[in-house]
Design a protein around this motif. Structure first.
Motif, PDB file in Angstrom:
ATOM      1  N   GLY A  25      79.232 -22.579  36.470  1.00  0.00           N
ATOM      2  CA  GLY A  25      78.134 -23.012  37.332  1.00  0.00           C
ATOM      3  C   GLY A  25      77.939 -22.059  38.497  1.00  0.00           C
ATOM      4  N   VAL A  26      76.854 -22.310  39.240  1.00  0.00           N
ATOM      5  CA  VAL A  26      76.507 -21.463  40.377  1.00  0.00           C
ATOM      6  C   VAL A  26      77.617 -21.486  41.419  1.00  0.00           C
ATOM      7  N   PHE A  27      78.009 -20.309  41.880  1.00  0.00           N
ATOM      8  CA  PHE A  27      79.086 -20.086  42.852  1.00  0.00           C
ATOM      9  C   PHE A  27      80.474 -20.440  42.307  1.00  0.00           C
ATOM     10  N   LYS A  28      80.537 -20.842  41.046  1.00  0.00           N
ATOM     11  CA  LYS A  28      81.820 -21.147  40.417  1.00  0.00           C
ATOM     12  C   LYS A  28      82.019 -20.337  39.137  1.00  0.00           C
ATOM     13  N   GLY A  29      81.139 -19.398  38.891  1.00  0.00           N
ATOM     14  CA  GLY A  29      81.194 -18.639  37.652  1.00  0.00           C
ATOM     15  C   GLY A  29      82.447 -17.797  37.522  1.00  0.00           C
ATOM     16  N   ALA A  30      82.880 -17.616  36.290  1.00  0.00           N
ATOM     17  CA  ALA A  30      84.070 -16.807  35.999  1.00  0.00           C
ATOM     18  C   ALA A  30      83.661 -15.350  35.806  1.00  0.00           C
ATOM     19  N   VAL A  31      84.399 -14.453  36.419  1.00  0.00           N
ATOM     20  CA  VAL A  31      84.126 -13.021  36.339  1.00  0.00           C
ATOM     21  C   VAL A  31      84.639 -12.466  35.013  1.00  0.00           C
ATOM     22  N   VAL A  32      83.889 -11.547  34.430  1.00  0.00           N
ATOM     23  CA  VAL A  32      84.292 -10.907  33.179  1.00  0.00           C
ATOM     24  C   VAL A  32      85.232  -9.745  33.501  1.00  0.00           C
ATOM     25  N   ASP A  33      86.467  -9.824  33.013  1.00  0.00           N
ATOM     26  CA  ASP A  33      87.448  -8.740  33.141  1.00  0.00           C
ATOM     27  C   ASP A  33      87.765  -8.210  31.749  1.00  0.00           C
ATOM     28  N   PHE A  34      88.083  -6.919  31.669  1.00  0.00           N
ATOM     29  CA  PHE A  34      88.350  -6.374  30.334  1.00  0.00           C
ATOM     30  C   PHE A  34      89.303  -5.176  30.324  1.00  0.00           C
ATOM     31  N   ILE A  35      89.574  -4.552  31.458  1.00  0.00           N
ATOM     32  CA  ILE A  35      90.486  -3.406  31.499  1.00  0.00           C
ATOM     33  C   ILE A  35      91.907  -3.938  31.636  1.00  0.00           C
ATOM     34  N   ALA A  36      92.719  -3.741  30.601  1.00  0.00           N
ATOM     35  CA  ALA A  36      94.035  -4.386  30.536  1.00  0.00           C
ATOM     36  C   ALA A  36      95.149  -3.355  30.392  1.00  0.00           C
ATOM     37  N   PRO A  37      95.661  -2.807  31.516  1.00  0.00           N
ATOM     38  CA  PRO A  37      96.825  -1.912  31.435  1.00  0.00           C
ATOM     39  C   PRO A  37      98.084  -2.712  31.091  1.00  0.00           C
ATOM     40  N   ALA A  38      99.074  -2.043  30.536  1.00  0.00           N
ATOM     41  CA  ALA A  38     100.328  -2.720  30.208  1.00  0.00           C
ATOM     42  C   ALA A  38     101.025  -3.163  31.489  1.00  0.00           C
ATOM     43  N   HIS A  39     101.556  -4.394  31.467  1.00  0.00           N
ATOM     44  CA  HIS A  39     102.339  -4.938  32.576  1.00  0.00           C
ATOM     45  C   HIS A  39     101.544  -4.990  33.872  1.00  0.00           C
ATOM     46  N   PHE A  40     100.245  -5.264  33.749  1.00  0.00           N
ATOM     47  CA  PHE A  40      99.401  -5.360  34.944  1.00  0.00           C
ATOM     48  C   PHE A  40      98.281  -6.350  34.668  1.00  0.00           C
ATOM     49  N   ALA A  41      97.628  -6.807  35.739  1.00  0.00           N
ATOM     50  CA  ALA A  41      96.541  -7.768  35.588  1.00  0.00           C
ATOM     51  C   ALA A  41      95.310  -7.119  34.961  1.00  0.00           C
ATOM     52  N   VAL A  42      94.497  -7.934  34.302  1.00  0.00           N
ATOM     53  CA  VAL A  42      93.249  -7.466  33.710  1.00  0.00           C
ATOM     54  C   VAL A  42      92.181  -7.417  34.809  1.00  0.00           C
ATOM     55  N   PHE A  43      91.367  -6.349  34.826  1.00  0.00           N
ATOM     56  CA  PHE A  43      90.361  -6.222  35.875  1.00  0.00           C
ATOM     57  C   PHE A  43      89.107  -5.582  35.304  1.00  0.00           C
ATOM     58  N   ASN A  44      88.129  -5.315  36.172  1.00  0.00           N
ATOM     59  CA  ASN A  44      86.859  -4.727  35.737  1.00  0.00           C
ATOM     60  C   ASN A  44      86.470  -3.566  36.648  1.00  0.00           C
ATOM     61  N   LEU A  45      85.300  -2.974  36.413  1.00  0.00           N
ATOM     62  CA  LEU A  45      84.875  -1.830  37.209  1.00  0.00           C
ATOM     63  C   LEU A  45      84.538  -2.216  38.643  1.00  0.00           C
ATOM     64  N   ALA A  46      84.066  -3.446  38.860  1.00  0.00           N
ATOM     65  CA  ALA A  46      83.797  -3.907  40.221  1.00  0.00           C
ATOM     66  C   ALA A  46      85.090  -3.972  41.030  1.00  0.00           C
ATOM     67  N   ASP A  47      86.154  -4.494  40.417  1.00  0.00           N
ATOM     68  CA  ASP A  47      87.458  -4.526  41.087  1.00  0.00           C
ATOM     69  C   ASP A  47      87.913  -3.112  41.433  1.00  0.00           C
ATOM     70  N   SER A  48      87.715  -2.191  40.505  1.00  0.00           N
ATOM     71  CA  SER A  48      88.116  -0.804  40.744  1.00  0.00           C
ATOM     72  C   SER A  48      87.349  -0.194  41.913  1.00  0.00           C
ATOM     73  N   ALA A  49      86.040  -0.465  41.983  1.00  0.00           N
ATOM     74  CA  ALA A  49      85.230   0.055  43.078  1.00  0.00           C
ATOM     75  C   ALA A  49      85.690  -0.512  44.419  1.00  0.00           C
ATOM     76  N   ILE A  50      86.004  -1.800  44.440  1.00  0.00           N
ATOM     77  CA  ILE A  50      86.461  -2.439  45.674  1.00  0.00           C
ATOM     78  C   ILE A  50      87.781  -1.834  46.135  1.00  0.00           C
ATOM     79  N   VAL A  51      88.708  -1.655  45.206  1.00  0.00           N
ATOM     80  CA  VAL A  51      90.016  -1.095  45.560  1.00  0.00           C
ATOM     81  C   VAL A  51      89.873   0.350  46.040  1.00  0.00           C
ATOM     82  N   CYS A  52      89.071   1.159  45.342  1.00  0.00           N
ATOM     83  CA  CYS A  52      88.873   2.556  45.755  1.00  0.00           C
ATOM     84  C   CYS A  52      88.218   2.641  47.126  1.00  0.00           C
ATOM     85  N   GLY A  53      87.223   1.789  47.358  1.00  0.00           N
ATOM     86  CA  GLY A  53      86.579   1.762  48.660  1.00  0.00           C
ATOM     87  C   GLY A  53      87.535   1.341  49.759  1.00  0.00           C
ATOM     88  N   GLY A  54      88.375   0.345  49.470  1.00  0.00           N
ATOM     89  CA  GLY A  54      89.351  -0.105  50.458  1.00  0.00           C
ATOM     90  C   GLY A  54      90.380   0.963  50.785  1.00  0.00           C
TER      91      GLY A  54
END
Length: 205
Positions: free
Chosen positions: A156-185
Motif C-alpha cells: 500500500g501507499v507509504f508501506k510499499g516493499a522495495v525491490v532488492d536484487f543485488i545479492a553478494p555472498a554473506h551480505f544483505a541484498v540491496f539495489n542501485l538506489a541503496d548503492s547511490a545513497i551509500v556512495c553519496g554518504g
C-alpha cells in the motif's frame, strides 16, 4: 604661495604604471575583471544545481529501469549467478530500510526519505561545490528511487516493499538506489573531513 601649493599638491608618487612597472591596482569596490567567476556567483550556483539534478536523474532512472527488469524477468525465478556464489541477482521485496534493516518501521523510513529529499532541495539554493553537487545528487536519486517503491508498490501507499536484487555472498541484498545513497554518504563524509562546505568554502578546525 603658488610654489607652496605646487609642493603640497604634488606628493612624491609613482606614475600611472607604478614605479616598478606594475599595473595600477583596481580601486576597492570596483568591478571584477571580465571573465572572472566568483565562488558565490549566480552562474556558478546554477551550474552546480544542474549537476545535482543530472546526477539525481541518472541515479533514479538506472534504479527504476533495473527494478522494472527485475520484476518482469527475475521475480519468482531462480537466482542468476554473476560470479558463482560470490554475487547473484536474486529478486526480493524489502519492507525495511536499506539492506533489509527495520522491516517494522516502513512508514517511518518513508517519512525519513521524504525529509531527506526536502533538505537536499533546500541545500541546493546555497550550492557552489561540484563534489557536493555530485554527492547530494546521488543521495537525492537514491532516496527518490526507494521512495517511489514505498508509494507505488504493494502492500500500500507509504508501506510499499522495495525491490532488492543485488545479492553478494554473506551480505544483505540491496539495489542501485541503496548503492547511490551509500556512495553519496561516503562522499559527504570525505568532504566534511576535508573541510569543504556545500557553498564552496573551506574551513579548518
Amino acid at each position: 604661495m603658488a610654489e607652496a601649493e605646487r609642493i603640497i599638491g604634488t606628493p612624491d608618487i609613482p606614475d600611472a604604471e607604478g614605479a616598478d612597472g606594475a599595473e595600477p591596482q583596481q580601486p576597492a569596490g570596483g568591478p571584477a575583471p571580465e571573465g572572472s567567476d566568483e565562488p558565490g556567483s549566480a552562474r556558478s550556483g546554477k551550474k552546480k544545481v544542474l549537476v545535482l539534478l543530472g546526477v539525481a536523474v541518472l541515479a533514479y532512472l538506472l534504479d527504476l529501469v533495473s527494478k522494472m527488469i527485475v520484476v518482469a524477468k527475475l521475480e519468482h525465478e531462480e537466482p542468476i549467478e554473476i560470479f558463482g556464489d560470490w554475487l547473484k541477482f536474486d529478486a526480493i521485496r524489502n519492507a525495511g530500510a536499506a539492506f533489509g534493516i527495520g522491516e517494522a518501521f516502513t512508514v517511518i523510513f518513508t517519512a525519513i526519505a521524504a525529509v531527506v529529499i526536502v533538505v537536499i532541495i533546500r541545500l541546493a539554493r546555497k550550492l557552489y561545490s561540484l563534489p557536493w553537487a555530485i554527492a547530494l545528487g546521488l543521495l537525492l536519486g537514491g532516496a527518490l528511487g526507494n521512495l517511489t517503491d514505498r508509494i507505488f508498490r504493494a502492500p500500500g501507499v507509504f508501506k510499499g516493499a522495495v525491490v532488492d536484487f543485488i545479492a553478494p555472498a554473506h551480505f544483505a541484498v540491496f539495489n542501485l538506489a541503496d548503492s547511490a545513497i551509500v556512495c553519496g554518504g561516503i562522499l559527504i563524509v570525505i568532504l566534511s573531513f576535508k573541510g569543504l562546505d556545500p557553498d564552496g568554502t573551506v574551513h579548518k578546525d
